[in-house]
Design an enzyme around this catalytic site. Structure first.
Site, PDB file in Angstrom:
ATOM      1  N   SER A 136       0.864  -0.997  -0.149  1.00  0.00           N
ATOM      2  CA  SER A 136      -0.051  -0.046  -0.023  1.00  0.00           C
ATOM      3  C   SER A 136       0.953   1.346   0.013  1.00  0.00           C
ATOM      4  O   SER A 136       1.856   1.330   0.735  1.00  0.00           O
ATOM      5  CB  SER A 136      -0.996   0.010   1.271  1.00  0.00           C
ATOM      6  N   LYS A 162      -0.709  -0.870  -4.728  1.00  0.00           N
ATOM      7  CA  LYS A 162      -2.212  -0.200  -4.236  1.00  0.00           C
ATOM      8  C   LYS A 162      -1.881   1.336  -3.972  1.00  0.00           C
ATOM      9  O   LYS A 162      -0.859   1.652  -3.134  1.00  0.00           O
ATOM     10  CB  LYS A 162      -2.829  -0.689  -2.921  1.00  0.00           C
ATOM     11  N   LYS A 164      -3.007   5.206  -2.775  1.00  0.00           N
ATOM     12  CA  LYS A 164      -3.997   5.619  -1.840  1.00  0.00           C
ATOM     13  C   LYS A 164      -4.187   7.037  -2.831  1.00  0.00           C
ATOM     14  O   LYS A 164      -3.306   7.748  -3.461  1.00  0.00           O
ATOM     15  CB  LYS A 164      -3.277   6.249  -0.409  1.00  0.00           C
ATOM     16  N   ASP A 189      -7.121   2.909  -3.336  1.00  0.00           N
ATOM     17  CA  ASP A 189      -7.906   2.961  -2.120  1.00  0.00           C
ATOM     18  C   ASP A 189      -8.011   4.525  -1.688  1.00  0.00           C
ATOM     19  O   ASP A 189      -7.105   5.360  -1.436  1.00  0.00           O
ATOM     20  CB  ASP A 189      -7.128   2.275  -0.885  1.00  0.00           C
ATOM     21  N   GLU A 214     -10.970   0.940  -3.666  1.00  0.00           N
ATOM     22  CA  GLU A 214     -11.324   0.485  -2.372  1.00  0.00           C
ATOM     23  C   GLU A 214     -11.985   1.680  -1.806  1.00  0.00           C
ATOM     24  O   GLU A 214     -11.611   2.595  -1.861  1.00  0.00           O
ATOM     25  CB  GLU A 214     -10.004  -0.063  -1.573  1.00  0.00           C
ATOM     26  N   ASP A 239     -14.025  -1.738   2.312  1.00  0.00           N
ATOM     27  CA  ASP A 239     -12.935  -1.892   3.433  1.00  0.00           C
ATOM     28  C   ASP A 239     -13.865  -1.452   4.674  1.00  0.00           C
ATOM     29  O   ASP A 239     -14.447  -2.114   5.267  1.00  0.00           O
ATOM     30  CB  ASP A 239     -11.715  -1.144   3.232  1.00  0.00           C
ATOM     31  N   LYS A 263     -10.349  -7.393   6.663  1.00  0.00           N
ATOM     32  CA  LYS A 263      -9.263  -6.990   7.878  1.00  0.00           C
ATOM     33  C   LYS A 263      -9.756  -7.635   9.097  1.00  0.00           C
ATOM     34  O   LYS A 263     -10.895  -6.967   9.513  1.00  0.00           O
ATOM     35  CB  LYS A 263      -9.330  -5.464   8.097  1.00  0.00           C
ATOM     36  N   GLY A 291      -4.515  -4.490   5.670  1.00  0.00           N
ATOM     37  CA  GLY A 291      -3.451  -4.702   6.691  1.00  0.00           C
ATOM     38  C   GLY A 291      -3.670  -3.134   7.371  1.00  0.00           C
ATOM     39  O   GLY A 291      -4.496  -2.253   7.157  1.00  0.00           O
TER      40      GLY A 291
HETATM   41  O1  OSB Z   1      -7.335   1.443   4.224  1.00  0.00           O
HETATM   42  O2  OSB Z   1      -6.190  -0.252   3.889  1.00  0.00           O
HETATM   43  C1  OSB Z   1      -6.449   0.963   4.593  1.00  0.00           C
HETATM   44  C2  OSB Z   1      -3.545   1.752   6.749  1.00  0.00           C
HETATM   45  C3  OSB Z   1      -4.263   1.946   8.067  1.00  0.00           C
HETATM   46  C4  OSB Z   1      -5.211   2.397   7.890  1.00  0.00           C
HETATM   47  C5  OSB Z   1      -6.257   1.881   6.887  1.00  0.00           C
HETATM   48  C6  OSB Z   1      -5.471   1.398   5.730  1.00  0.00           C
HETATM   49  C7  OSB Z   1      -4.203   1.185   5.671  1.00  0.00           C
HETATM   50  C8  OSB Z   1      -3.503   0.555   4.725  1.00  0.00           C
HETATM   51  C9  OSB Z   1      -2.162  -0.020   4.970  1.00  0.00           C
HETATM   52  O3  OSB Z   1      -3.781   0.725   3.427  1.00  0.00           O
HETATM   53  C10 OSB Z   1      -2.135  -1.490   4.900  1.00  0.00           C
HETATM   54  C11 OSB Z   1      -0.928  -2.058   5.279  1.00  0.00           C
HETATM   55  O4  OSB Z   1      -0.817  -2.355   6.508  1.00  0.00           O
HETATM   56  O5  OSB Z   1      -0.082  -2.396   4.618  1.00  0.00           O
HETATM   57 MG    MG Z   2      -8.489   0.364   2.765  1.00  0.00          MG
END
Ligand code: OSB
Ligand code: MG
Length: 368
Positions: A136, A162, A164, A189, A214, A239, A263, A291
């Site tokens: 991510s 992925k 953001k 995401d 996402e 999510d 998750k 994650g």
């Molecule tokens: O939206 O998936 C998410 C991290 C913290 C809170 C929300 C998200 C995330 C990530 C990181 O996208 C995922 C990771 O731990 O690699």
């Molecule tokens: Mg997410």
């Protein structure tokens, strides 16, 4: 199994680079660790995935501590001789608190599996010994900085990227990464950053052959996601909105999502995660493991879950080095784009006590 002691510990780990999402910029990860000790002296560990502030989910670390101390732990103690499989029903009277409940259930499960000598992966029904890794990537200060970061992950072997996104950081960065890596599995995401009126803008992402988008809209906006899914060719994947098996069933039935990010903390634990997985497998809906910037404790358990047969998309199961210079467990390393699923008993890892102590902010012990 009777638990004689619950230890609730807040630790603080710096991140290797700032992680910017539409809801915050993180430069470190505060983590709540749970340690339980049974009457036979067996220890179980887990990590609560809540963050310091209620920005991703309504739960946050201080709140989880309070909920555990005031309600959840006393209820488990009152229940007496407990099994991990019954934790959810003992805690059901207390509303919400999925992350706090998940953490307690997982610590008990670790202890229980250690007592019976089996690994979490085997217990959950894993059929793989290694899982493919996705990564991510946060919102970068510039497109060039994003290109550098993504390139380093592609070179390291990550099988899926992925990105953001948020309003103002979407079509252009995605276009650039897609041009550079035309064949790389890519997804985005938004962490709820868009609204229903953005469907035209979001539809522009359809040209980039993304695996999924996402959580574009508010966590409560199931109808909005269903409407968006109708007009976008990119699959919508929820999510934040998925907090239980029943919310997953509803969202799928309403066609607000066609892929699920599981998750474990967000849905109340690994046992609920397996239920969602099984439901999705039965209806041929792909799932992947999300994650929460986990330390090795939470990462180990996520890898076990991601090894189940229905996890057909790479998850946010990256190497420990993606986030931390030093982890509290032996770091998880990626080889050829895969990480080995831990096969030791329980979650299969234990923290390095000395390092953990050195980054501890507070510890609270509840003894019975
Ligand atoms: O939206 O998936 C998410 C991290 C913290 C809170 C929300 C998200 C995330 C990530 C990181 O996208 C995922 C990771 O731990 O690699
Ligand atoms: Mg997410």
């Amino acid at each position: 199994m009777k638990i004689l002691e619950y230890e609730l510990r807040r630790i603080y780990l710096p991140l290797v680079r700032p992680f910017r999402t539409s809801f915050t910029t993180q430069t470190d990860r505060e983590v709540l660790l749970i340690k339980v000790t049974t009457e036979d002296g067996i220890v179980g560990w887990s990590e609560c995935v809540a963050m310091s502030a209620p920005l991703y989910s309504p739960e946050y670390i201080s709140g989880c501590l309070e909920t555990m101390r005031e309600f959840l732990i006393p209820a488990l103690n009152k229940a007496g001789d407990i099994q991990a499989e019954n934790v959810a029903s003992h805690l059901k009277p207390f509303l919400g608190a999925q992350m706090a409940k998940a953490a307690l259930e997982t610590a008990l499960l670790d202890a229980q599996l250690k007592a019976s000598g089996i690994s979490l992966a085997t217990y959950l029904g894993a059929n793989k010994t290694r899982v493919p890794c996705g990564v991510s990537v946060g919102i970068a200060p510039s497109i060039e900085a994003l290109v550098d970061e993504v390139t380093s992950y592609v070179e390291a072997g990550y099988k899926r990227i992925k990105l953001k996104i948020e309003p103002g950081w979407d079509v252009e960065p995605v276009r650039r990464i897609r041009e550079l890596f035309p064949d790389k599995p890519l997804q985005v995401d938004a962490n709820q950053a868009y609204s229903r009126s953005d469907s035209k803008l979001l539809k522009r992402l359809d040209e980039f052959d993304l695996l999924l988008i996402e959580q574009p809209l508010d966590e409560h906006d199931i109808l909005g996601h269903a409407q968006l899914a109708k007009v976008m060719s990119t699959p919508v994947c929820l999510d934040e909105s998925i907090i239980s098996l029943s919310s997953a069933q509803d969202a799928l039935e309403l066609k607000a999502t066609s892929i699920i990010n599981i998750k474990p903390g967000r849905v109340g634990g690994y046992l609920e995660s397996v239920k969602i997985h099984d439901y999705c497998v039965a209806r041929s809906t792909p799932v992947w493991c999300g994650g929460m910037l986990e330390t090795g404790i939470g990462r180990a358990a996520n890898l076990a879950l991601a090894a189940l047969p229905g996890f057909t998309l790479p998850g946010d199961t990256s190497a420990s080095s993606r986030f931390f210079k030093q982890d509290i467990t032996t770091p998880f390393e990626m080889v050829d784009g895969y990480i080995e699923v831990p096969n030791g008993i329980g979650i299969g890892v234990v923290p390095d006590i000395e390092f953990m102590e050195s980054i501890t902010r507070s510890v609270e012990t509840i003894t019975y």
